[in-house]
Design an enzyme around this catalytic site. Structure first.
Site, short mmCIF file in Angstrom:
data_model
loop_
_atom_site.label_atom_id
_atom_site.label_comp_id
_atom_site.label_asym_id
_atom_site.label_seq_id
_atom_site.Cartn_x
_atom_site.Cartn_y
_atom_site.Cartn_z
N ARG A 21 0.29 -1.19 0.11
CA ARG A 21 0.07 0.25 0.48
C ARG A 21 1.02 1.23 0.21
O ARG A 21 0.73 2.70 -0.61
CB ARG A 21 -0.94 0.01 1.36
CG ARG A 21 -1.56 1.08 1.41
CD ARG A 21 -2.75 1.32 2.11
NE ARG A 21 -3.67 0.00 2.19
CZ ARG A 21 -4.34 -0.63 2.72
NH1 ARG A 21 -4.29 -0.54 4.38
NH2 ARG A 21 -5.30 -2.23 2.64
N TYR A 22 1.49 1.26 1.18
CA TYR A 22 2.85 2.75 0.84
C TYR A 22 4.23 1.81 0.57
O TYR A 22 4.02 1.00 0.10
CB TYR A 22 2.82 2.65 2.59
CG TYR A 22 1.88 2.85 3.11
CD1 TYR A 22 1.52 4.17 3.52
CD2 TYR A 22 1.47 2.05 4.41
CE1 TYR A 22 0.53 4.40 4.16
CE2 TYR A 22 1.11 2.58 4.85
CZ TYR A 22 -0.13 3.08 4.99
OH TYR A 22 -1.46 3.62 6.00
N ARG B 263 7.07 0.02 2.38
CA ARG B 263 7.32 -1.02 3.02
C ARG B 263 5.50 -2.09 2.39
O ARG B 263 4.45 -1.88 2.09
CB ARG B 263 6.51 -0.70 4.46
CG ARG B 263 5.21 0.46 5.24
CD ARG B 263 5.26 0.95 5.59
NE ARG B 263 5.60 2.38 5.52
CZ ARG B 263 4.72 3.62 5.72
NH1 ARG B 263 3.87 4.22 7.05
NH2 ARG B 263 4.84 4.91 5.44
N CYS C 198 -3.49 -18.95 14.23
CA CYS C 198 -2.81 -18.21 15.25
C CYS C 198 -3.24 -18.65 16.69
O CYS C 198 -3.90 -19.60 17.10
CB CYS C 198 -3.58 -16.50 15.36
SG CYS C 198 -3.93 -15.92 14.25
N CYS D 279 -8.94 -14.00 17.58
CA CYS D 279 -9.96 -12.76 18.29
C CYS D 279 -10.92 -12.67 17.31
O CYS D 279 -11.17 -12.65 16.46
CB CYS D 279 -8.62 -11.23 18.13
SG CYS D 279 -6.76 -11.74 18.57
N CYS E 269 -10.77 -9.50 15.18
CA CYS E 269 -9.91 -9.90 14.19
C CYS E 269 -10.13 -8.88 13.03
O CYS E 269 -11.45 -9.09 12.65
CB CYS E 269 -9.58 -11.21 13.36
SG CYS E 269 -8.05 -11.13 12.98
N ARG F 72 -8.82 -9.18 9.80
CA ARG F 72 -8.49 -10.16 8.84
C ARG F 72 -9.38 -11.40 9.41
O ARG F 72 -8.59 -12.12 8.60
CB ARG F 72 -6.72 -10.52 9.54
CG ARG F 72 -6.74 -10.38 7.65
CD ARG F 72 -4.79 -10.03 7.25
NE ARG F 72 -4.81 -8.29 7.27
CZ ARG F 72 -3.77 -7.99 8.04
NH1 ARG F 72 -2.51 -8.82 8.99
NH2 ARG F 72 -3.67 -6.41 7.90
N ASP G 184 -11.80 -1.48 13.23
CA ASP G 184 -11.89 -1.70 11.58
C ASP G 184 -13.17 -1.95 11.36
O ASP G 184 -13.88 -2.21 11.97
CB ASP G 184 -10.98 -2.42 10.73
CG ASP G 184 -9.99 -1.74 10.92
OD1 ASP G 184 -9.23 -0.37 10.76
OD2 ASP G 184 -8.66 -1.84 11.00
N ASP H 110 -8.07 2.89 9.65
CA ASP H 110 -7.70 3.20 8.43
C ASP H 110 -8.57 3.06 7.73
O ASP H 110 -9.83 3.03 7.60
CB ASP H 110 -7.48 1.09 8.50
CG ASP H 110 -5.65 0.72 8.20
OD1 ASP H 110 -6.17 1.33 6.99
OD2 ASP H 110 -4.84 0.06 8.51
N LYS I 138 -3.89 4.57 6.50
CA LYS I 138 -3.71 4.82 8.07
C LYS I 138 -3.46 6.30 8.55
O LYS I 138 -2.76 6.90 7.78
CB LYS I 138 -3.19 3.97 8.94
CG LYS I 138 -3.14 2.75 9.26
CD LYS I 138 -1.81 2.15 9.98
CE LYS I 138 -2.18 0.80 10.75
NZ LYS I 138 -2.10 -0.38 8.79
C1 LIG Z 1 -0.35 -0.74 8.75
C2 LIG Z 1 0.34 -1.49 7.51
C3 LIG Z 1 1.24 -0.70 7.60
C4 LIG Z 1 2.29 -0.54 8.43
O1 LIG Z 1 2.05 1.10 8.91
P1 LIG Z 1 2.39 1.83 9.17
O2 LIG Z 1 1.63 3.16 10.05
O3 LIG Z 1 4.10 1.78 9.17
O4 LIG Z 1 3.33 1.46 10.84
C5 LIG Z 1 1.99 -1.50 6.28
N1 LIG Z 1 1.22 -1.68 4.93
C6 LIG Z 1 -0.35 -1.53 5.35
C7 LIG Z 1 -1.24 -2.96 4.25
C8 LIG Z 1 -0.57 -1.93 6.96
O5 LIG Z 1 -1.85 -2.20 6.64
S1 SF4 Z 2 -6.10 -10.20 15.68
FE1 SF4 Z 2 -6.12 -11.82 14.35
S2 SF4 Z 2 -4.38 -12.13 13.41
FE2 SF4 Z 2 -4.11 -10.74 14.97
S3 SF4 Z 2 -3.63 -12.90 16.22
FE3 SF4 Z 2 -6.41 -12.46 16.30
S4 SF4 Z 2 -6.74 -14.05 15.16
FE4 SF4 Z 2 -4.92 -13.04 14.85
#
Ligand SMILES: *Cc1c(COP(=O)(O)O)cnc(C)c1O
Ligand code: SF4
Length: 361
Positions: free
Chosen positions: A107-108, A111, A120, A124, A127, A129, A287, A324, A331
């Site tokens: 995305r960025y 990184r 996991c 959670c 979560c 995801r 989120d 986000d 973010k």
């Molecule tokens: C959160 C996130 C990051 C990391 O963001 P930082 O602000 O640098 O901690 C990088 N890529 C994605 C897709 C993210 O959701």
């Molecule tokens: S937040 Fe989601 S990815 Fe993170 S430990 Fe919990 S279940 Fe696993």
């Protein structure tokens, strides 16, 4: 006593047994019947939820539950509200459209977020995801290889975030090999591991694991604690072992209704983390993700909570409050509004007590 009784697992000292965490995973609760044997739940209701969103609760984390609907329960015990929530999008942050190869979101520019495990220790309930965690088919050795190749071919990537799922669910040798491959890429400067395991299965932080991680500095670990009841002696010991390995520790807490949405709870969590040498990094607003609507609360409440921290806890313990943006916007940090008015000559600013001061322009 028969001599070989001394060899039963219960007689092993955990510090001498670097695989005991794998037994704790095997002993975790994953079925409705298993849960009903420990907690007052209706197995039929649990079953309908976990058909959609899997459950795993380690014996360690289960033992932190004190009563029905307490903050640990709410994070780990499936709730029928999860499957009633159908309005929100499953991939509300648009991770999949920004994934050039499976399980790697770019995305960025500098990184990438690289999901290397779908497993996991505890799934959670909040979560972000939850569309993909706990589904064994999604993340494999082949997708990890593809991800490493992508990073190798994209020289703008300076920072690699290993996520999932939980990267520390991988076996030690898999982690070591993956880190070695990433470290061999000259343009990768920093590696971050995102893991909830210090909170949900601190026994996984073995001397062997720390010995592996410390070979790949600069390596950071961001963990995920949400409530002071999670700051146990075992968790503190795990964090101390990592910090002693030279691994800077951060925490990404999620603001959750009925878990930590109260100033005294949040303050106690943040102070406790700092005492464990964990620097609160982000406080994530929940989120907009399908299956988590029952944890959501207004951003206004988060801003009020942030305002309650300044003056009450060390500045070192104050995280950035983040939203986000849906659809992959990224973010954004939010701050309570301390500036009441501003012109060319002066600003009127309120302090942590709500007193208004003038600040020269
Ligand atoms: C959160 C996130 C990051 C990391 O963001 P930082 O602000 O640098 O901690 C990088 N890529 C994605 C897709 C993210 O959701
Ligand atoms: S937040 Fe989601 S990815 Fe993170 S430990 Fe919990 S279940 Fe696993």
């Amino acid at each position: 006593m028969a001599p070989d009784a001394l060899c039963t697992p219960s007689n092993h000292h955990p510090a001498d047994d670097s695989d005991s965490w794998q037994r704790m995973i095997a002993d975790s609760i994953t079925t409705a019947e298993g849960l009903a044997a420990h907690l007052p739940v209706d197995p039929d209701r649990i079953r309908t939820v976990i058909q959609r969103y899997p459950m795993r609760i380690t014996p360690y984390y289960l033992a932190l539950i004190r009563q029905q609907q307490d903050p640990i329960w709410r994070q780990a015990v499936p709730d029928p509200a999860e499957i009633r929530d159908t309005d929100l999008a499953a991939d509300g942050l648009g991770e999949e459209p920004q994934s050039p190869v499976p399980n790697l979101t770019h995305r960025y520019p500098d990184r990438v977020l690289f999901a290397v495990s779908s497993q996991c220790a505890v799934y959670c309930r909040h979560c972000m995801r939850k569309r993909k965690v706990g589904r064994p088919a999604g993340i494999t050795a082949a997708t990890r290889r593809e991800g490493v190749a992508y990073i190798r071919h994209h020289t703008a990537v300076r920072d690699v975030i290993l996520s999932g799922g939980d990267p520390l669910m991988l076996a030690d040798d898999v982690i070591a090999a993956l880190l070695a491959e990433l470290r061999a890429i000259a343009h990768v400067e920093t590696i971050r591991i995102h893991s909830r395991i210090p909170c949900t299965l601190p026994q996984r932080i073995t001397p062997t694991l720390v010995g592996i991680l410390r070979r790949f500095h600069p390596l950071f670990l961001n963990t995920h604690f949400n409530h002071p009841a999670e700051l146990t002696p075992a968790a503190a010991q795990a964090c101390a072992a990592l910090a002693d390995g030279g691994i800077p520790l951060g925490c990404q807490t999620v603001l959750l209704k009925g878990v930590n949405d109260h100033p005294t709870v949040m303050q106690s969590l943040l102070r406790g983390l700092l005492k464990m040498r964990v620097k609160p990094y982000y406080l994530h607003h929940p989120d907009p993700i399908r299956g988590t609507a029952h944890f959501r609360l207004p951003v206004r409440k988060g801003l009020e909570l942030m305002r309650s921290l300044r003056g009450a806890v060390s500045g070192m313990a104050i995280p950035q409050y983040m939203i986000d943006l849906p659809g992959g916007g990224g973010k954004v940090p939010l701050l309570p509004d301390y500036v009441q008015s501003a012109d060319q000559n002066r600003m009127r600013v309120s302090n942590y007590r709500g007193e208004v001061y003038e600040y020269p322009g």
